[in-house]
Design a protein around this motif. Structure first.
Motif, short mmCIF file in Angstrom:
data_model
loop_
_atom_site.label_atom_id
_atom_site.label_comp_id
_atom_site.label_asym_id
_atom_site.label_seq_id
_atom_site.Cartn_x
_atom_site.Cartn_y
_atom_site.Cartn_z
N GLY A 169 0.81 -1.21 0.00
CA GLY A 169 0.00 0.00 0.00
C GLY A 169 0.85 1.27 0.00
O GLY A 169 1.90 1.33 0.65
N GLY A 170 0.40 2.28 -0.74
CA GLY A 170 1.09 3.56 -0.77
C GLY A 170 2.35 3.52 -1.63
O GLY A 170 2.63 2.53 -2.32
N PHE A 171 3.12 4.60 -1.57
CA PHE A 171 4.32 4.73 -2.38
C PHE A 171 5.56 4.66 -1.49
O PHE A 171 5.70 5.47 -0.56
N LEU A 172 6.45 3.72 -1.76
CA LEU A 172 7.72 3.66 -1.04
C LEU A 172 8.56 4.87 -1.44
O LEU A 172 8.82 5.08 -2.63
N GLU A 173 8.99 5.64 -0.47
CA GLU A 173 9.71 6.88 -0.77
C GLU A 173 11.09 6.60 -1.36
O GLU A 173 11.51 7.25 -2.31
N ARG A 201 16.69 -11.51 14.96
CA ARG A 201 17.09 -10.56 13.92
C ARG A 201 16.49 -10.96 12.57
O ARG A 201 16.48 -12.13 12.20
N ALA A 202 16.01 -9.96 11.84
CA ALA A 202 15.40 -10.19 10.53
C ALA A 202 15.82 -9.07 9.59
O ALA A 202 15.73 -7.89 9.94
N ILE A 203 16.29 -9.44 8.39
CA ILE A 203 16.77 -8.46 7.42
C ILE A 203 16.08 -8.69 6.08
O ILE A 203 16.08 -9.81 5.56
N THR A 204 15.50 -7.63 5.54
CA THR A 204 14.82 -7.67 4.25
C THR A 204 15.34 -6.53 3.38
O THR A 204 15.38 -5.38 3.81
N TYR A 205 15.73 -6.85 2.15
CA TYR A 205 16.09 -5.83 1.17
C TYR A 205 14.92 -5.64 0.21
O TYR A 205 14.23 -6.59 -0.13
N TYR A 206 14.70 -4.40 -0.22
CA TYR A 206 13.62 -4.15 -1.17
C TYR A 206 14.06 -3.18 -2.26
O TYR A 206 14.97 -2.38 -2.08
N GLN A 207 13.38 -3.27 -3.39
CA GLN A 207 13.62 -2.38 -4.52
C GLN A 207 12.30 -2.13 -5.23
O GLN A 207 11.55 -3.07 -5.50
N VAL A 208 12.02 -0.88 -5.52
CA VAL A 208 10.79 -0.53 -6.22
C VAL A 208 10.90 -0.99 -7.68
O VAL A 208 11.87 -0.70 -8.37
N LEU A 217 4.67 -1.81 -6.58
CA LEU A 217 5.17 -3.16 -6.84
C LEU A 217 6.64 -3.18 -6.46
O LEU A 217 7.44 -2.42 -7.01
N ALA A 218 6.98 -4.04 -5.50
CA ALA A 218 8.36 -4.08 -5.00
C ALA A 218 8.92 -5.49 -5.16
O ALA A 218 8.20 -6.48 -5.10
#
Length: 291
Positions: A169-173, A201-208, A217-218
């Motif tokens: 939801g919404g726009f990732l800045e 510990r939890a690590i997530t990478y994201y890219q638009v 959509l990521a």
């Protein structure tokens, strides 16, 4: 199913057990099982694993341990993304459990895969990772204990990796970034997870990938594999997955969380060759993106 290896000049003088650990990657647990089952043959004859070998000796290992998973095999169609004698990768649909539950013992991915296995494969379900019922996409399954051990090592080291597509939801800045926040159980729920200081510990990478009308959509990659990790992390930063009622996502255009495991990468557990497998985005998420 057998695995063969010819002793090299560099191996000469080592024991069969040491060569199996050093060059074939067998765990001590697996070697102990092989000892009990007399599952190692050298030059066509049963051999003690502490025997020192010579260049040119041929080691043959029986990879079948006669184990089984107590799950009913069912003729449920599955979409196979990759398969050989050591490894199976399937594209799981949404609305399917990976493992049976006490109150839901049938119609799971485990039931389907055990039915798919032939007589040359142990009837054991060894998934290397899990997906939530309503998350679609790729699940990696080892066909024998040795492949399972090698892939589990890769999962721990990050050599076995998974990428997901999600509509949030919404726009990732920021067009790319990482979320490094610990995740633990919610005290008032058996199912829900949350970001909390005493979590793991939890690590997530994201890219638009694409900005949509009122969502994003990521593409995401997991470094760790905590329960609901992507769902919790994206909700915590104010961008819950569309369709994810549990974590505050809006319920429009899709009747499940818009999350799909679209790619997995690893070294093949036996050959060591790089293996990257893709799964196309499912139709319900495609419609959501185009709406």
């Amino acid at each position: 199913m057998k695995l063969s290896y010819q002793v090299t000049a560099a191996d000469a003088g080592l024991t069969a057990e040491r060569i199996m650990q050093k060059n074939l990657g067998f765990s001590r647990t697996t070697i102990r099982k092989l000892k009990r089952l007399s599952g190692v043959v050298v030059n066509g004859q049963a051999a003690y694993l502490n025997k020192r070998l010579q260049e040119g000796d041929q080691i043959s290992v029986n990879l079948r341990f006669e184990e089984y998973t107590n799950v009913l095999p069912q003729p449920i169609p599955i979409e196979i993304a990759y398969e050989d004698e050591h490894l199976l990768i399937v594209n799981k649909p949404h609305n399917m459990l990976v493992h049976p539950l006490k109150h839901e013992p049938e119609n799971t991915l485990a039931n389907a895969i055990l039915y798919h296995f032939d007589n040359n494969t142990e009837p054991v379900f060894r998934p290397l990772s899990r997906l939530d019922r309503n998350t679609s996409g790729l699940v990696v399954v080892a066909k024998h204990a040795h492949a399972g051990f090698r892939l589990a090592q890769q999962l721990s080291s990050g050599e076995l990796w998974r990428e997901y597509l999600a509509v949030v939801g919404g726009f990732l800045e920021q067009e790319s970034g990482s979320i490094d926040l610990p995740i633990g159980r919610c005290k008032d729920s058996k199912v829900k997870r949350m970001v909390c200081p005493d979590g793991r510990r939890a690590i997530t990478y994201y890219q638009v990938k694409q900005y949509l009308a009122d969502s994003t959509l990521a593409r995401l990659r997991l470094v760790t594999g905590r329960t609901h990790q992507i769902r919790v992390h994206m909700s915590h930063i104010g961008h819950p997955l569309v369709g994810d009622a549990l974590y505050g996502g809006r319920m429009e255009g899709i009747n499940r969380q818009a999350l799909h495991c679209c790619r997995v990468g690893m070294k093949h557990p036996i050959t060591g060759n790089e293996l990257i497998i893709d799964a196309p985005i499912p139709e319900d998420m495609r419609r959501l993106i185009l709406s």
